[in-house]
Scaffold this active site. Structure first.
Site, PDB file in Angstrom:
ATOM      1  N   LYS A   1      25.717  54.152  34.513  1.00  0.00           N
ATOM      2  CA  LYS A   1      26.733  55.143  34.890  1.00  0.00           C
ATOM      3  C   LYS A   1      26.469  55.622  36.297  1.00  0.00           C
ATOM      4  CE  LYS A   1      30.180  57.904  33.936  1.00  0.00           C
ATOM      5  NZ  LYS A   1      30.817  57.427  35.197  1.00  0.00           N
TER       6      LYS A   1
ATOM      7  N   LYS B   1      19.046  61.350  36.809  1.00  0.00           N
ATOM      8  CA  LYS B   1      20.006  62.462  36.732  1.00  0.00           C
ATOM      9  C   LYS B   1      20.584  62.539  35.306  1.00  0.00           C
ATOM     10  CE  LYS B   1      22.839  62.805  40.313  1.00  0.00           C
ATOM     11  NZ  LYS B   1      24.028  62.753  41.204  1.00  0.00           N
TER      12      LYS B   1
ATOM     13  N   LYS C   1      25.052  52.488  40.531  1.00  0.00           N
ATOM     14  CA  LYS C   1      25.756  53.014  41.707  1.00  0.00           C
ATOM     15  C   LYS C   1      26.331  51.851  42.486  1.00  0.00           C
ATOM     16  CE  LYS C   1      26.068  57.081  43.899  1.00  0.00           C
ATOM     17  NZ  LYS C   1      25.915  58.335  43.167  1.00  0.00           N
TER      18      LYS C   1
ATOM     19  N   THR D   1      31.164  68.676  40.103  1.00  0.00           N
ATOM     20  CA  THR D   1      29.906  68.583  40.850  1.00  0.00           C
ATOM     21  C   THR D   1      29.598  69.921  41.519  1.00  0.00           C
ATOM     22  OG1 THR D   1      30.334  66.239  41.229  1.00  0.00           O
ATOM     23  CG2 THR D   1      28.612  67.249  42.565  1.00  0.00           C
TER      24      THR D   1
ATOM     25  N   ASN E   1      34.343  67.248  48.276  1.00  0.00           N
ATOM     26  CA  ASN E   1      34.607  67.647  46.892  1.00  0.00           C
ATOM     27  C   ASN E   1      33.570  68.642  46.361  1.00  0.00           C
ATOM     28  OD1 ASN E   1      34.082  66.644  43.739  1.00  0.00           O
ATOM     29  ND2 ASN E   1      36.190  67.100  44.309  1.00  0.00           N
TER      30      ASN E   1
ATOM     31  N   SER F   1      31.817  63.642  33.589  1.00  0.00           N
ATOM     32  CA  SER F   1      32.199  62.237  33.379  1.00  0.00           C
ATOM     33  C   SER F   1      31.887  61.820  31.935  1.00  0.00           C
ATOM     34  CB  SER F   1      31.421  61.317  34.328  1.00  0.00           C
ATOM     35  OG  SER F   1      32.045  61.252  35.578  1.00  0.00           O
TER      36      SER F   1
HETATM   37  N1  GLU Z   1      29.011  60.203  42.013  1.00  0.00           N
HETATM   38  C1  GLU Z   1      28.607  61.293  41.197  1.00  0.00           C
HETATM   39  C2  GLU Z   1      27.098  61.430  41.232  1.00  0.00           C
HETATM   40  O1  GLU Z   1      26.453  60.994  42.151  1.00  0.00           O
HETATM   41  C3  GLU Z   1      29.185  61.212  39.797  1.00  0.00           C
HETATM   42  C4  GLU Z   1      28.802  60.003  39.021  1.00  0.00           C
HETATM   43  C5  GLU Z   1      29.559  59.861  37.713  1.00  0.00           C
HETATM   44  O2  GLU Z   1      30.346  60.716  37.375  1.00  0.00           O
HETATM   45  O3  GLU Z   1      29.327  58.835  37.045  1.00  0.00           O
HETATM   46  O4  GLU Z   1      26.501  62.046  40.395  1.00  0.00           O
END
Ligand code: GLU
Length: 427
Positions: free
Chosen positions: A79, A103, A115, A199, A230, A358
């Protein structure tokens, strides 16, 4: 619109992948884990490089290079976001995928870490070019993507519209609607209430908890925010709503300071008109370094990696640093900030609000039952506060920085899952 701006205090030359590996190694050692744990965690499971040819509006073809890194899926499907940025590198994507694993683990989400990144400058591309790039990218990633495999989401310079094109492309390829393949979608096609703001909101919840802990009242508290995208703009808005003063803000094109505080709605309006918060009429222009060293109660880095470096950290005058960005503080700066008594709320905790909602979005997609925004925000607050408490308590008990504690909590969860799955060899 062509905007050429810097990335912050320094170029992104520090290797985040090495930094991330060091953080994981330290946690493995502190937990006294079997060597197999670090042996597996030091490397992403798979990194796919793609080239996406796009017919540009003037008829010529440009081939965009990108990567998807899938770090670890012991706790659940990979994810993490997909970023579009002209400076993305494969090492950066690998590091970011690793940070996602931890995370998700800090928050207790049933996910691993992934990622992606594409080298492009979406600020200089038309809507049609962006749509063709997004669809082409989904075509290239489809074999390794899916609601039970790898679930991308928005990140730097990507947004719900880009998610919508990618979901549509994936659904077209599979010949059925698969909303759970991406998160951060528009509400109309399975997005979750509250995801856009999550976020920034999650970061604010951790900052509020930290302020409570240190006995700092929110009303009148001075806040400096680097990045007005954002995450940064939402954090500014929510803290302003609670009576804090937004005394400094900046983005990649300029920063501004005003001792009495600025109205985030007016800042957003100024940015919409001019492309930057720099040059805000009532503010005084400052440099990125001055912004990071503003005297304040809370500093929120909400831009890119490696902004709080050793050079900057000695002059930081905040009580709390709430990391809404991924990897904004270097390990050397971490040591300096810890010694100076600054409480750093690490990215793998403070920036986890996005991926937490998410997870809510994905579970709503899988169950087909949708929640109200109030329900989402309440559950987010609960998850952020619980994670904050776990990490804070461990950091107090062991007298270590919150980042070290967060990595220990996360690495332990991932290692326990790997062990029970039999990945670490005989007991
Ligand atoms: N890009 C965001 C992060 O770095 C969200 C990632 C997601 O929702 O999967 O945490």
């Amino acid at each position: 619109m062509e905007i050429k701006c810097g990335t912050g205090t320094e170029e992104l030359t520090l290797n985040c992948f090495e930094i991330c590996r060091r953080q994981v190694k330290e946690a493995c050692d502190a937990l006294d884990l079997e060597p197999a744990a670090y042996e597996i965690l030091k490397q992403p499971r798979r990194v796919m490089e793609v080239a996406v040819p796009v017919i540009m509006d003037d008829g010529h073809v440009r081939n965009f290079v990108g990567w998807r890194s899938q770090h670890n899926d012991a706790l659940g499907p990979f994810k993490g976001g997909l970023r579009f940025h002209p400076d993305v590198t494969v090492d950066e994507v690998k590091a970011l995928s690793m940070w996602m694993t931890f995370k998700c683990a800090v928050l207790g989400l049933p996910y691993g870490g992934g990622k992606g990144g594409v080298r492009c400058d979406p600020r200089g591309m038309s809507r049609g070019e962006l749509e063709r790039l997004s669809r082409g990218l989904m075509g290239a990633l489809a074999p390794i993507t899916g609601p039970e495999r790898d679930i991308p989401a928005p990140d730097v310079y990507t947004n719900p519209q880009i998610m919508a094109w990618m979901v549509d492309e994936f659904s077209r390829l599979r010949d059925y609607n698969s909303f759970g393949v991406m998160t951060g979608k528009p509400l109309l096609i399975g997005g979750s209430a509250g995801r856009n703001e999550a976020t920034g909101r999650g970061c604010v919840y951790t900052c509020l908890e930290a302020m409570k802990q240190l006995g700092i009242p929110v009303a009148g508290a001075r806040v400096a925010i680097q990045g007005f995208g954002n995450a940064g703009s939402v954090a500014a808005h929510l803290l302003h709503q609670r009576g804090a003063r937004i005394v400094a803000v900046g983005d990649s094109c300029g920063s501004t300071f005003q001792a009495g505080g600025m109205d985030p709605a007016a800042l957003a309006d100024h940015k919409r008109r001019t492309g930057t918060v720099g040059g805000f009429p009532t503010g005084t222009p400052i440099t990125t370094e001055q912004l990071l060293q503003t005297e304040c109660e809370v500093l929120i880095p909400a831009a890119l990696e490696n902004q709080l470096t050793a050079r900057v950290a000695g002059g930081v005058r905040a009580r709390i640093v709430g990391e809404a960005a991924n990897g904004p503080t270097t390990p050397e700066a971490d040591v300096i900030l810890f010694d100076r008594g600054v409480l750093v709320l690490p990215d793998i905790l403070a920036s986890a609000g996005g991926v937490t909602v998410s997870y809510f979005e994905w579970s709503q997609n899988l169950s087909g039952y949708y929640w109200s925004e109030q329900e989402v925000n309440q559950k987010l607050e609960w998850a952020m506060v619980r994670a904050f408490r776990t990490v804070y308590d461990m950091s107090q008990e062991r007298r270590i920085p919150m980042r070290s504690a967060a990595f220990m909590v996360a690495v332990k969860r991932v290692a326990d899952a790997m062990r029970v799955r039999g990945w670490l060899g005989p007991a």
